[in-house]
Design an enzyme around this catalytic site. Sequence first.
Site, short mmCIF file in Angstrom:
data_model
loop_
_atom_site.label_atom_id
_atom_site.label_comp_id
_atom_site.label_asym_id
_atom_site.label_seq_id
_atom_site.Cartn_x
_atom_site.Cartn_y
_atom_site.Cartn_z
CE LYS A 1 -1.45 -4.01 2.76
NZ LYS A 1 -1.32 -5.73 2.35
CB SER B 1 -1.20 0.03 1.46
OG SER B 1 -1.15 1.47 1.19
CE1 TYR C 1 -3.97 -2.68 4.74
CE2 TYR C 1 -2.50 -0.27 4.13
CZ TYR C 1 -3.67 -1.84 4.49
OH TYR C 1 -3.43 -1.80 2.63
#
Length: 275
Positions: free
Chosen positions: A170, A153, A166
């Site tokens: 990532k 991401s 997150y």
Amino acid sequence: MSATLAGRGAIVSGSSRGIGRAVAERLAAEGAGVVVNGMDKKAVDDTVATITSAGGAAVGYVGDVTADGFAEEFVATAVREFGSLDIVVNNAGFPWDNVIQKTTDEQWDTMLDTHLKAPFRILRAAQPILRDQAKNDEKRGRYVHRKVVNVSSIAAIYGNVGQVGYASAKAGIFGLTKTLAKEWGRYRVNVNAVAFGIIDTRLISSVTEGHTIPVGDREIPIGVNDAVLDHIVQTVPLGRFGTVTEAAGSIYLFCCPDSDYVTGEILTCGGGVTI
Ligand SMILES: NC(=O)c1ccc[n+]([C@@H]2O[C@H](COP(=O)([O-])OP(=O)(O)OC[C@H]3O[C@@H](n4cnc5c(N)ncnc54)[C@H](O)[C@@H]3O)[C@@H](O)[C@H]2O)c1
């Protein structure tokens, strides 16, 4: 049907919906046999039915990528059903957001387990298969490049408020990608990553739609505030969010033979967004 991937066996985690589903459909349209995965049996069955009714080859494997034993059975399914494991797409995941002071250990662990440990386990389980396939290729004098694509991401590249777990997970996938590109070059396995910007799936649906993801025995709400979405779209140079078909196209680039000399790369697919 074109056949740039004819005879290839592929596994795509989280391919019952969204980007992963579009990837599974694209790989199958290019001739690969695809193991479709997701946590929801109905969605997995629906994806498999869509692929097979279009003339493609697919089987379902319902399960949580973080479960013990998941990885071993996932990779084995490709070999059993399609005769080889040639393409691995680590895509399954979802954000469970909060600013750092409100992020619990459970949230952090869930993000790391889903987005980093699960791909690590899948690739660890794939290693002996990929190694043996490369040895067999050498015996036959028939050389095939096999492909791994890890989904990341722009939050990992630029950071994003409220996504400490997150974004960290990532970003970790970049280290996994670049290390395996070096370890697996000798097997002719290309390992790359795609970092998505904003792609139009349920993850960026309005919070008012009430979508949830199961974590243990709870349902975690997903979706974005409408005002935030309106602001974000204005920061995208191409002026819109991406479609799942466009997202799948960027993953296909790393799966097709045209990218046989590309490995260890991180491609951003985000309409030019840099925040
Ligand atoms: N949509 C975006 O804007 C965007 C942006 C950057 C990165 N991503 C990443 O792309 C990937 C796909 O997201 P999407 O937008 O298509 O979401 P989605 O919710 O539409 O689809 C996610 C898929 O992953 C599966 N999944 C989730 N957790 C799982 C688990 N623990 N085990 C097995 N399957 C699981 C779901 O069942 C579903 O099939 C995710 O890794 C996400 O973080 C998405």
